[in-house]
Design an enzyme around this catalytic site. Structure first.
Site, PDB file in Angstrom:
ATOM      1  N   CYS A   2      13.927  -0.818  -6.031  1.00 32.94           N
ATOM      2  CA  CYS A   2      15.033  -1.143  -6.915  1.00 32.94           C
ATOM      3  C   CYS A   2      14.970  -2.619  -7.297  1.00 32.94           C
ATOM      4  O   CYS A   2      14.225  -3.397  -6.720  1.00 32.94           O
ATOM      5  CB  CYS A   2      16.358  -0.856  -6.220  1.00 32.94           C
ATOM      6  N   GLY A 124      17.160  -1.483  -0.669  1.00 33.94           N
ATOM      7  CA  GLY A 124      16.867  -1.184   0.729  1.00 33.94           C
ATOM      8  C   GLY A 124      17.469   0.135   1.177  1.00 33.94           C
ATOM      9  O   GLY A 124      17.877   0.968   0.365  1.00 33.94           O
ATOM     10  N   GLU A 555     -10.362   2.497  -2.042  1.00 27.33           N
ATOM     11  CA  GLU A 555      -9.539   1.815  -3.046  1.00 27.33           C
ATOM     12  C   GLU A 555      -9.634   2.511  -4.400  1.00 27.33           C
ATOM     13  O   GLU A 555      -8.629   2.687  -5.094  1.00 27.33           O
ATOM     14  CB  GLU A 555      -9.972   0.349  -3.152  1.00 27.33           C
ATOM     15  N   LYS A 559      -6.519   4.274  -6.443  1.00 26.03           N
ATOM     16  CA  LYS A 559      -6.151   3.945  -7.823  1.00 26.03           C
ATOM     17  C   LYS A 559      -6.057   5.211  -8.674  1.00 26.03           C
ATOM     18  O   LYS A 559      -5.154   5.362  -9.484  1.00 26.03           O
ATOM     19  CB  LYS A 559      -7.187   2.981  -8.438  1.00 26.03           C
ATOM     20  N   GLU A 562      -2.914   7.409  -7.601  1.00 28.19           N
ATOM     21  CA  GLU A 562      -1.572   6.864  -7.778  1.00 28.19           C
ATOM     22  C   GLU A 562      -1.150   6.737  -9.239  1.00 28.19           C
ATOM     23  O   GLU A 562       0.045   6.709  -9.528  1.00 28.19           O
ATOM     24  CB  GLU A 562      -1.418   5.517  -7.063  1.00 28.19           C
ATOM     25  N   HIS A 578     -20.319  16.268   8.235  1.00 24.08           N
ATOM     26  CA  HIS A 578     -19.208  16.652   9.106  1.00 24.08           C
ATOM     27  C   HIS A 578     -18.031  17.192   8.293  1.00 24.08           C
ATOM     28  O   HIS A 578     -16.873  16.894   8.585  1.00 24.08           O
ATOM     29  CB  HIS A 578     -18.784  15.461   9.963  1.00 24.08           C
ATOM     30  N   LYS A 677       6.766  -0.150  -7.317  1.00 24.16           N
ATOM     31  CA  LYS A 677       6.173  -1.337  -6.715  1.00 24.16           C
ATOM     32  C   LYS A 677       6.954  -1.561  -5.443  1.00 24.16           C
ATOM     33  O   LYS A 677       8.162  -1.787  -5.469  1.00 24.16           O
ATOM     34  CB  LYS A 677       6.339  -2.516  -7.668  1.00 24.16           C
TER      35      LYS A 677
END
Length: 685
Positions: A2, A124, A555, A559, A562, A578, A677
């Site tokens: 928020c 929060g 990484e 990307k 998300e 495996h 974020k």
């Protein structure tokens, strides 16, 4: 997460229209953090009598975009937008739903009652809100939303209602309220009982106050005022307002403006002077004077909060000619890595000096173990540099996910050095891990992109990566800057090792060439866009590599998942037999990273296993690697650099691929409905 933004003008005449415009500009700067509803709280009524102003509060909320809220405000026929206020306090908020579905009732500000006696906005999570709600309902207070925040608004009214015989200040009310709260919060309060006053506080979520005046301020350091719990219950008055207790403009003209925000991006266009609150600070503005209060005093408390100068420029937070912030930040990486190295790497004499670590480097060199603790992309940058850290320092290096590190109550010792990575410096799990390690007296190092953040303030020493504001939801340029910062740390640690000098010189020369090589990789954008057009309808993609490039795979997969909502998985190529080989066939998109380093032969072996199962690998490989290219379905050739830096060049094609996949799949990469974020959820241990 928020976003909070609020504005208080004292003896600075503003019309209601101007105040609302300031609120909306602030909210727009926070949009990148992700949200699903928005709202504002301003003084209501159209009476121009000065004594009646502030005696009503008008709340306007809307589900969806800020633009829809602007339209809703413009429809308010009973509001006179030309009423002028000499002093006024207005609050605004964008909400990312945690408790309760996105709707108008659950949007902020939340109110204490139908008369809006108190309103509160909150970032929060309050973990004991159910207990508070149960108690308040037993006292006759009716709840209308599903949020945890409403319990705060009702609680402050309960405290006020039960202290009518006392002469109690707004700050004291808030101090009493936060004594009952558990969890994380940045809170901002407005009340009809205290017109023109503002109170804010924080615990585990960021909050800052921008200050602006044409006149000199009484001080650059605001003393922290303390009251004991007994004094708080008796509502003992604080000392009178003067230069030793508060901040205010000096001289006959007392005009001043305050900007309250959860992120510096919202206030930088108004002022570059800001005060960062610490956990459990309660900041109050009364008659234009800002004071900071606390109830509990600890040995580590700083006695004052200084005004800091924000280095962010407004132009850095604009998209310019790019279609999105993510695209802009990918293409900013040649400059951002230069900024990370500027003034720190001397290419003439092959030395590295990190000023923030200079006084602590001897203690760090004496440690028995390095622990790198982080979340998400920051965790991957730690993983990507673990091997070179182990090589140059000859120390065991552990890379830990913050949440798992806490869940395991990992043993930490006094002779450990714990390094905390975070773009924002406010990541909740990483911040809790930092406090856990400090409690065990380990030396703590912070590597962040945000000056004045909690991690940068609470660690013993640290490095600011200087990547510039990262507005996009998916972190890109901060990954490469954190990567470079950790490489520089390894170089500084090994400066006195004669046996390492040849290797150090090779790496420093690689750092010097890195910005130009990143530009070369960025020139592959059109080729990667064509590749994305072949892949965007797929449901899954596997990314394989090993050694330095395993972190690159993780990484790149992060990307893609998300921002495209496509399943992707980073796989260690050494683990193919495996289980992962079961997924390989001619229909499964597979990206492999094969570089000419010490494990080149092993990567070739993994490539042959994929080809033998009719896989069609898309390869990221060196420019002159003909042998690897023979087995490629498609190949992306990147420049060759020293092995420990190659991961920066190999991750950029994956960043570009993720961006183009998201665009082709019809998603707005800067407005991800399912992501925010994030300063991760903070729960006290």
């Amino acid at each position: 997460m928020c976003g909070i933004f609020a504005y208080l003008n004292h003896l600075v005449p503003r019309t209601r229209r101007e105040i609302i415009e300031i609120l909306f500009k602030g909210l727009q700067r926070l949009e990148y953090r992700g949200y699903d509803s928005a709202g504002i709280g301003i003084d209501g009524g159209n009476n121009k009598d000065r004594n009646d102003k502030g005696k009503q509060i008008c709340i306007i909320k809307r589900n969806g975009k800020i633009k829809l809220l602007e339209e809703e405000v413009s429809k308010q026929e009973d509001i006179d937008f030309d009423v002028e206020y000499e002093t006024h306090f207005a609050a605004a908020h964008i909400r990312w739903a945690t408790h309760g579905v996105p709707n108008i009732v659950n949007a902020h500000p939340q109110r204490s009652d139908k008369d809006n006696e108190f309103i509160v906005i909150h970032n929060g999570i309050i973990t004991n809100h159910k207990n508070l709600q149960k108690f308040l309902e037993s006292q006759g207070y009716e709840f209308e939303s599903e949020t945890d925040t409403e319990s705060i608004a009702k609680l402050i009214k309960y405290v006020y209602d039960n202290s009518e015989n006392e002469e109690i200040s707004f700050a004291t009310l808030v101090e009493r309220v936060i004594q009952q709260l558990e969890g994380a919060f940045a809170l901002l309060f407005k009340s009809v009982h205290f017109p023109g006053q503002a109170v804010c506080t924080r615990r585990g979520s960021p909050m800052m106050i921008g200050v602006k005046s044409e006149h000199k301020f009484s001080t650059d350091h605001i003393p922290v005022l303390y009251r004991t719990c007994k004094e708080l219950k008796r509502s003992c008055p604080l000392p009178r307002t003067d230069a030793s207790t508060s901040l205010y403009p000096v001289g006959e003209e007392k005009s001043v403006e305050y900007y309250f925000a959860s992120d510096a991006s919202a206030i930088i266009e108004h002022t570059n002077r800001a005060i960062f609150l610490e956990d459990d600070d309660v900041a109050a503005v009364v008659d234009g004077c800002l004071s900071i209060h606390r109830v509990k005093r600890t040995a580590s408390d700083c006695s004052a909060r200084g005004i800091q100068i924000l280095q962010v420029e407004l132009q850095q937070m604009m998209k310019g000619s790019y279609s999105s912030f993510m695209q802009k930040e990918i293409f900013e990486q040649p400059e951002s890595v230069v900024n990370t190295m500027r003034g720190r790497v001397n290419f003439g004499n092959n030395t590295v000096i990190l000023g923030g670590l200079k006084d602590s480097i001897k203690d760090i060199r004496r440690c028995r173990r390095l622990l790198i603790i982080a979340c998400g992309t920051s965790y991957h940058s730690g993983l990507a540099t673990r091997q070179i850290l182990e090589e140059l320092t000859e120390l065991p290096v552990m890379v830990e996910l913050s949440s798992d590190f806490l869940d395991r109550s990992t043993p930490v010792f006094r002779d450990d050095v714990c390094i905390f990575l975070s773009q924002s410096g406010e990541t909740g799990d990483t911040l809790m891990a930092l406090r856990y390690c400090k409690g065990r007296r380990a030396l703590t190092v912070g590597i962040t992109n945000t000056v004045g953040s909690s991690i940068s303030r609470e660690t013993d020493c640290g490095v600011h990566v200087n990547a510039g504001p990262e507005i996009g939801v998916a972190s890109t340029k901060v990954y490469s800057s954190q990567f470079v910062a950790l490489i520089m740390f390894a170089l500084m640690m090994s400066e006195d090792r004669i046996s390492m000098q040849k290797r150090r010189k090779e790496i420093i020369q690689g750092l010097q060439s890195l910005p130009d090589q990143i530009k070369e990789v960025l020139n592959l954008d059109e080729q990667i866009q064509r590749l994305a057009s072949d892949l965007y309808q797929q449901k899954s993609v596997l990314i394989m590599g090993r050694g330095y490039h395993y972190a690159t795979c993780l990484e790149g997969a992060l990307k893609i998942k998300e921002i495209t909502f496509m399943h992707s998985e980073g796989i260690l190529a050494g683990e193919l037999k495996h289980g992962a080989l079961a997924l390989v066939d001619h229909r499964m998109p597979i990206i492999m990273i094969v570089m000419q380093d010490l494990i080149y032969a092993k990567c070739q072996n993994a490539l042959q296993q994929v080809v033998a199962r009719q896989g069609r690998p898309i390869l990221i490989c060196g420019q002159d690697d003909e042998e690897t290219t023979k087995n490629a379905y498609r190949a992306i050739h990147v420049p060759h650099t020293v092995d420990c830096l190659q991961g920066i060049l190999s991750v950029i094609p994956l960043q570009l691929l993720a961006f183009h996949l998201a665009v082709l799949r019809g998603y707005d990469v800067d407005d991800n409905k399912r992501l925010r974020k994030i300063e991760a959820d903070y729960v006290a241990m």
